[in-house]
Enzyme design. Structure first.
Site, PDB file in Angstrom:
ATOM      1  N   LYS A  28       0.642  -1.174   0.562  1.00 20.93           N
ATOM      2  CA  LYS A  28      -0.341   0.236  -0.157  1.00 20.93           C
ATOM      3  C   LYS A  28       0.679   1.508   0.137  1.00 20.93           C
ATOM      4  CE  LYS A  28      -3.782  -1.985   1.953  1.00 20.93           C
ATOM      5  NZ  LYS A  28      -5.412  -2.054   3.078  1.00 20.93           N
ATOM      6  N   TYR A  68     -12.224  -1.887  -3.090  1.00 17.48           N
ATOM      7  CA  TYR A  68     -13.050  -1.575  -1.972  1.00 17.48           C
ATOM      8  C   TYR A  68     -14.731  -1.239  -1.567  1.00 17.48           C
ATOM      9  CZ  TYR A  68      -8.768  -2.390   0.683  1.00 17.48           C
ATOM     10  OH  TYR A  68      -6.880  -2.568   1.148  1.00 17.48           O
ATOM     11  N   PHE A  76     -15.118   4.625   7.767  1.00 16.54           N
ATOM     12  CA  PHE A  76     -13.460   4.699   7.438  1.00 16.54           C
ATOM     13  C   PHE A  76     -13.627   4.661   5.385  1.00 16.54           C
ATOM     14  CE2 PHE A  76     -14.066   0.803   8.437  1.00 16.54           C
ATOM     15  CZ  PHE A  76     -13.868  -0.406   6.826  1.00 16.54           C
ATOM     16  N   ARG A 104      -1.813 -14.719   4.556  1.00 18.37           N
ATOM     17  CA  ARG A 104      -2.782 -13.453   5.726  1.00 18.37           C
ATOM     18  C   ARG A 104      -1.852 -13.817   7.494  1.00 18.37           C
ATOM     19  NH1 ARG A 104      -6.987  -9.829   4.847  1.00 18.37           N
ATOM     20  NH2 ARG A 104      -7.689 -10.542   6.889  1.00 18.37           N
ATOM     21  N   THR A 110      -5.455  -6.516  10.784  1.00 19.41           N
ATOM     22  CA  THR A 110      -5.583  -5.454  10.185  1.00 19.41           C
ATOM     23  C   THR A 110      -5.265  -3.873  11.313  1.00 19.41           C
ATOM     24  OG1 THR A 110      -7.524  -6.266   9.376  1.00 19.41           O
ATOM     25  CG2 THR A 110      -7.031  -4.060   9.078  1.00 19.41           C
ATOM     26  N   ASN A 131      -1.587   0.192   6.577  1.00 20.64           N
ATOM     27  CA  ASN A 131      -1.356  -0.655   7.032  1.00 20.64           C
ATOM     28  C   ASN A 131      -0.424  -1.141   6.286  1.00 20.64           C
ATOM     29  OD1 ASN A 131      -3.415  -1.814   5.863  1.00 20.64           O
ATOM     30  ND2 ASN A 131      -4.440  -2.939   7.570  1.00 20.64           N
ATOM     31  N   HIS A 134      -1.948  -5.172   1.562  1.00 20.21           N
ATOM     32  CA  HIS A 134      -3.580  -5.767   1.449  1.00 20.21           C
ATOM     33  C   HIS A 134      -3.052  -7.414   1.044  1.00 20.21           C
ATOM     34  CE1 HIS A 134      -7.053  -7.010   0.182  1.00 20.21           C
ATOM     35  NE2 HIS A 134      -6.645  -8.035  -0.975  1.00 20.21           N
ATOM     36  N   GLU A 145      -9.917  -9.856  -7.751  1.00 21.00           N
ATOM     37  CA  GLU A 145      -8.926  -9.412  -6.630  1.00 21.00           C
ATOM     38  C   GLU A 145      -7.424  -9.642  -8.492  1.00 21.00           C
ATOM     39  OE1 GLU A 145      -9.916  -8.430  -2.243  1.00 21.00           O
ATOM     40  OE2 GLU A 145      -8.381  -9.608  -2.773  1.00 21.00           O
TER      41      GLU A 145
END
Ligand code: GDP
Length: 156
Positions: A28, A68, A76, A104, A110, A131, A134, A145
């Protein structure tokens, strides 16, 4: 099965039989701008993931909102669209046995305050929003995705 059988190339119509061993990730904007993408990619490769496809790109706010869309009712959402379009990102398709679950685990929770020691988010995330990385949460989303960024390219 012998090693030579594993190395046989898959015929084009069987390419997608590999998708359960694939996941999708993107580094990100906060991590790219901080100069942490190299260190993060090193962690990913050292954890046994093979990079199938990779590029550097930037989302518009509209494309970030599309990616998203599942969060469109969350408070948010607008901040997230702005943040995710604020700079370069590095999307990747990765391959490994049990890719989705193992990835993950490698990235951590998260919220970096809750992420386990040694995870990518614990090491590099700035906040619950910024963060660092992804990781798809299911085989189905990994496919969707990955296609969002790489459909129509040779790699995918
Ligand atoms: P993930 O699957 O761990 O990325 O988490 P989610 O699917 O729940 O959320 C998607 C992304 O939205 C997260 O990675 C964060 O960048 C952002 N996000 C999630 N929860 C919050 C929150 O409570 N506040 C803000 N500002 N951003 C959030």
């Amino acid at each position: 099965m012998s090693d030579s059988e594993y190395s046989l190339p898959l015929p084009p119509n069987q390419k997608h039989s590999m998708t359960t061993n694939r996941t999708f990730t993107m580094i990100k904007p906060d991590a790219v701008v901080a100069g942490n993408s190299g260190a993060i990619i090193k962690m990913i490769e050292e954890a046994g993931f093979r990079i199938v496809a990779i590029k550097k790109t930037q989302l518009t706010t509209d494309r970030a909102g599309q990616f998203y869309a599942v969060h469109s009712e969350r408070p948010f959402y607008n901040d997230l669209r702005t943040y995710m379009s604020s700079g370069s990102i590095i999307p990747m398709i990765l391959e490994k046995d049990n890719a989705v679950a193992d990835f993950r685990k490698l990235i951590g929770a998260t919220n970096p305050a809750q992420a386990e020691e040694g995870t990518i988010r614990k090491l590099y995330a700035k906040s619950i929003e910024a963060n660092a990385i992804h990781g798809s949460d299911s085989d189905e989303n990994a496919q969707i995705e990955g296609s969002f960024f790489f459909a129509g390219t040779d790699e995918f």
